[in-house]
Enzyme design. Structure first.
Site, PDB file in Angstrom:
ATOM      1  N   HIS A 164       0.820  -1.221   0.000  1.00  0.00           N
ATOM      2  CA  HIS A 164       0.000   0.000   0.000  1.00  0.00           C
ATOM      3  C   HIS A 164       0.853   1.270   0.000  1.00  0.00           C
ATOM      4  O   HIS A 164       0.325   2.367  -0.245  1.00  0.00           O
ATOM      5  CB  HIS A 164      -0.916   0.037   1.232  1.00  0.00           C
ATOM      6  CG  HIS A 164      -1.998  -0.996   1.208  1.00  0.00           C
ATOM      7  ND1 HIS A 164      -2.832  -1.192   0.134  1.00  0.00           N
ATOM      8  CD2 HIS A 164      -2.376  -1.913   2.151  1.00  0.00           C
ATOM      9  CE1 HIS A 164      -3.675  -2.171   0.403  1.00  0.00           C
ATOM     10  NE2 HIS A 164      -3.421  -2.634   1.617  1.00  0.00           N
ATOM     11  N   ASP A 188      -2.856 -10.625  -2.189  1.00  0.00           N
ATOM     12  CA  ASP A 188      -3.383 -10.091  -0.938  1.00  0.00           C
ATOM     13  C   ASP A 188      -4.857  -9.753  -1.135  1.00  0.00           C
ATOM     14  O   ASP A 188      -5.283  -9.438  -2.247  1.00  0.00           O
ATOM     15  CB  ASP A 188      -2.585  -8.838  -0.551  1.00  0.00           C
ATOM     16  CG  ASP A 188      -2.885  -8.334   0.838  1.00  0.00           C
ATOM     17  OD1 ASP A 188      -2.084  -8.608   1.747  1.00  0.00           O
ATOM     18  OD2 ASP A 188      -3.915  -7.654   1.017  1.00  0.00           O
ATOM     19  N   HIS A 222      -6.315  -7.180  -0.306  1.00  0.00           N
ATOM     20  CA  HIS A 222      -6.446  -5.760  -0.601  1.00  0.00           C
ATOM     21  C   HIS A 222      -5.604  -5.408  -1.830  1.00  0.00           C
ATOM     22  O   HIS A 222      -4.539  -5.974  -2.029  1.00  0.00           O
ATOM     23  CB  HIS A 222      -5.969  -4.921   0.588  1.00  0.00           C
ATOM     24  CG  HIS A 222      -6.664  -5.246   1.876  1.00  0.00           C
ATOM     25  ND1 HIS A 222      -6.276  -6.323   2.663  1.00  0.00           N
ATOM     26  CD2 HIS A 222      -7.698  -4.650   2.509  1.00  0.00           C
ATOM     27  CE1 HIS A 222      -7.055  -6.367   3.735  1.00  0.00           C
ATOM     28  NE2 HIS A 222      -7.936  -5.364   3.659  1.00  0.00           N
ATOM     29  N   ASP A 241      -4.386 -12.689   4.046  1.00  0.00           N
ATOM     30  CA  ASP A 241      -5.683 -12.210   4.484  1.00  0.00           C
ATOM     31  C   ASP A 241      -6.831 -12.657   3.584  1.00  0.00           C
ATOM     32  O   ASP A 241      -7.978 -12.259   3.795  1.00  0.00           O
ATOM     33  CB  ASP A 241      -5.686 -10.683   4.645  1.00  0.00           C
ATOM     34  CG  ASP A 241      -5.026  -9.959   3.495  1.00  0.00           C
ATOM     35  OD1 ASP A 241      -4.684 -10.624   2.494  1.00  0.00           O
ATOM     36  OD2 ASP A 241      -4.835  -8.733   3.590  1.00  0.00           O
TER      37      ASP A 241
END
Length: 779
Positions: free
Chosen positions: A556, A593, A595, A680
């Site tokens: 990120h 991931d 995200h 995740d």
């Protein structure tokens, strides 16, 4: 705690030698300008007493007070008196001045006042000693006088080639640190006074000079600043003539002062001092007897961590150097063109000891840590240039026990590649260990702070490597700190400087999700450096595959800001490092991931040298990663996003990799695949609503490894991203590692069924393929 009568006795001692100074200090004590510290004052410390001088806390080491009486109190009072006089000169003067420079000058004036006072007392003691015993003292008296001579204000060495430097070690992982006899000059004495160390008061140091013991006092010098002192000399014992470390103390950083900034001391200077004593013991003293010391209770853990073992009550002897001490001993040996035979012989014995350790099967976390240290020590031995006989010793032992040491072939291959050690062809052998990067220091980011991205994640990563099914199937790499210029491959100077500015602060908030603690800057650099180490080894041919178990995560992190728990973008920096260091032109990053990796996408959105692929829950944090985000300019078509609805399962993830990732990889032809691996997607992860199982992660890993073998010679590096269920990290991570090690973790029939052309069952896949037809050949 200190009482007023203790301070009064110290002032009386000063008054007996200098009435003017004593009168002023007595007056200040009577008026309350000098006073004791309240019990509740936050400046109080278990290791130090403190009193107030003009409302500022002044610290006195507890040990020195108990063993030397009022002497340390006298020293601190004299420093503050010298500062008071100099400050008054500034206030009454008519010339303008810079406040910061004035503060530094005032502080130095106080230190000089103390040194001059103590030198005059030392001269008196020396004169009395000479008169009483009829001893010649002219030379020592001249040496005392020369300390205040402006022409010899500093005898500190300028470079490592200065004849005063005995040995060169390292602190803070890669900063040079010099071990030398304490140079009795104004600069060094003022620095020692400023450090205010246990044991090493100015009076003690000058007594060593007066009593002919100056050669027993040594210091550690970093950037021409003294950061630690040790007194070491021979000691007769029942076992023979030992070398005793009598006193040792290192800087703990400056206490808060209104006019001076706090300074953070380097890490490892205590180890440099012990390593220097070890070198003296094995060289100058011939290695006879033992290296011994008496330890305070508070220092026992440090001494045990570097190899000291209990001999009697508070008495310790160095049985076998361990940990960071090993590295410093080798560094000191390497930087000496001429080394005593006793030192070389002893280092060879250390090599044998570390190889013996590698032959043992690790039983837990402590064993694994010692094993990582041993691998790093042997690797450094193989790279020695000054003393290649050390490398030859390591080679011989690795060859003899190569079947018992999983890391042996990796170390041999490294020695061959470096060209520093010539190895017979018969010792070469094809062996592909799974390379891993992990370090307990990764737990220091947000340590002790309640956070979803907690330090417990690092412990879960270590649990994976401790699993007995992986024993002997992976090889540990020791991470390094990424340099600032390397971080700039992706991040702006402003972002790097901002993160660096948070170092030492207990907690700093960047946004609602992202925080730093006092060690975050160091740990984040270590995470990036760990990825670099892994990629260096993969590209050099040591092994084609590996996993960097690092934190904090990275995908990120934008070029100009941290977000989403991420500080620096580990995967993006890894790709740029491969381009800058190794000249790669085509790199594929597969992000699995939950995200979207907005930071990685941003870094490569306008280039065709990196193909970025991400499958992720959508719409979801951080709000990017839609189908239409496919790159721009030369990068158009080289960003591939696969947004997925909530609740997708193993079959969905594996099918996307098997079909779409494989299709893209075949057409793009990457030279290496980097996997931003978040755990995740796991069905019990608190940060997402996907439904992957550990078996599903095993399938994804198996497919990605298979694709890498097909398109880029098997070169693939997994890099840890998110995953906030500790169970998910342990179970899913273990499945991925088993696949990397060649241990199948799922039913092969299930995979074969899914690979059939009619096995694709994802409703959204057709829409995704329609978008990608503009850039890739879709069959």
């Amino acid at each position: 705690m200190l009482k007023r009568e203790h301070i009064k006795r110290a002032i009386d001692a000063i008054s007996a030698r200098n009435r003017q100074v004593g009168y002023t200090l007595n007056d200040m004590l009577g008026s309350g300008s000098i006073d004791v510290l309240p019990d509740s004052d936050p400046a109080a410390s278990p290791r130090e007493f403190a009193f107030l001088f003009n409302h500022e806390p002044v610290h006195v080491p507890v040990f020195r007070y108990f063993h030397e009486g009022t002497t340390p109190l006298e020293e601190r009072l004299l420093v503050k008196y010298g500062e008071l006089v100099r400050r008054q000169e500034y206030l009454t003067g008519s010339q303008p001045y810079n406040f910061r420079r004035a503060a530094e000058d005032i502080h130095k004036a106080g230190l000089r006042f103390l040194v001059e006072y103590e030198i005059s007392l030392a001269a008196e003691r020396l004169a009395r000693k000479g008169q009483k015993n009829g001893l010649p003292y002219r030379d020592l008296a001249g040496r005392l006088e020369s300390i205040l001579d402006p022409g010899s204000a500093s005898l500190l060495p300028q470079t490592e080639n200065d004849p005063g430097v005995l040995f060169r070690g390292v602190v803070d992982k890669d900063t040079p640190a010099y071990f030398l006899n304490f140079p009795f000059c104004l600069d060094s004495l003022q620095q020692a006074a400023d450090l205010n160390l246990e044991f090493f008061g100015i009076r003690f140091l000058l007594d060593c000079l007066v009593n002919g013991l100056a050669e027993t006092v040594f210091c550690c010098l970093v950037n021409r600043k003294i950061v630690g002192l040790v007194q070491s000399g021979p000691k007769t014992s029942l076992s023979g003539r030992d070398l005793e470390i009598k006193y040792i103390a290192t800087s703990r950083g400056k206490r808060t002062q209104a006019e001076l900034p706090a300074l953070k001391p380097p890490k490892g200077c205590g180890t440099v001092l012990v390593a220097g004593a070890w070198m003296l013991w094995k060289g100058r003293f011939g290695g006879r007897g033992e290296l011994v010391l008496d330890s305070e209770i508070g220092s026992i853990r440090f001494y045990q961590s570097i190899g000291f073992r209990k001999k009697q009550a508070y008495g310790y002897t160095l049985k076998s150097p361990q940990g960071y001490l090993l590295r410093n001993i080798l560094a000191m040996t390497e930087h000496l063109p001429q080394v005593e035979e006793g030192v070389v012989r002893s280092v060879k014995e250390l090599i044998k000891g570390q190889v013996k350790l590698l032959r043992k099967k690790p039983k837990g976390g402590k064993d694994l840590k010692q094993r990582e240290t041993a691998v790093g020590f042997i690797r450094d031995c193989l790279a020695t240039e000054q003393h290649r006989e050390l490398g030859r010793t390591a080679i011989g032992l690795l060859a003899r026990y190569r079947t018992e040491i999983p890391e042996a072939d990796q170390l041999l291959d490294q020695a061959i590649a470096s060209g520093l050690v010539q190895i017979p062809v018969k010792l070469k052998k094809d062996w592909n260990p799974v390379l891993t990067v992990f370090d307990d220091r990764y737990a220091r980011h947000l340590e002790g702070i309640f956070h979803l991205e907690s330090a417990k994640r690092a412990k879960a990563m270590r649990t994976i490597l401790e699993d007995e099914t992986l024993t002997g199937r992976w090889s540990a790499l020791v991470p390094r700190l990424a340099r600032v210029e390397e971080l700039a491959y992706v991040h702006t100077a402003e972002h790097i400087e901002f993160i660096a500015s948070t170092e030492g602060r207990p907690l700093s908030s960047i946004d609602l999700d992202t925080q730093t603690s006092e060690r975050t800057y160091e740990v984040a650099r270590l995470a990036v450096g760990g990825v670099f180490c892994l990629l260096d080894e993969i590209w050099s041919g040591v092994s084609p595959r590996g996993f960097a178990f690092v934190r904090p995560p990275g995908h990120h992190a934008e070029p100009n800001k941290a977000m989403g728990y991420c500080i620096f973008n580990n995967a993006a920096l890894g790709a740029r490092y491969l381009q800058e260091k190794h000249g790669l032109d085509r790199i594929m990053i597969v992000d699995i991931d939950a995200h979207h990796g907005n930071g990685t996408q941003s870094a490569f959105y306008e280039t065709d040298r990196v193909l970025y692929f991400s499958m992720h829950q959508f719409p979801f944090y951080p709000g990017t990663g839609g189908l239409g985000e496919s790159g721009s300019g030369r990068g158009e078509g080289f960003t591939v996003n696969v947004p997925l609805p909530t609740g997708e399962t193993d079959a969905t993830f594996a099918d996307i990799i098997n079909y779409l990732v494989r299709l893209l990889a075949r057409q793009y032809g990457p030279e290496i695949i980097l996997v931003s691996c978040g755990f995740d997607l796991y069905h019990h992860d608190p940060s997402s609503r996907m439904r992957a199982t550990p078996e599903g992660y095993g399938m994804m890993a198996s497919l990605l490894i298979e694709i890498a073998e097909e398109v880029c010679g098997g070169r693939i590096a997994f890099i840890m991203e998110g995953g906030y269920s500790l169970t998910g990290i342990r179970e899913c991570g273990l499945r991925v590692m088993r696949e990397l090690c060649g241990l199948k973790t799922f039913d092969p029939a299930r995979m074969e069924k899914m690979k059939k052309p009619n096995g694709r069952r994802i409703p959204a896949l057709n829409k995704i393929l329609e978008v990608q037809k503009a850039y890739w050949t879709i069959q």
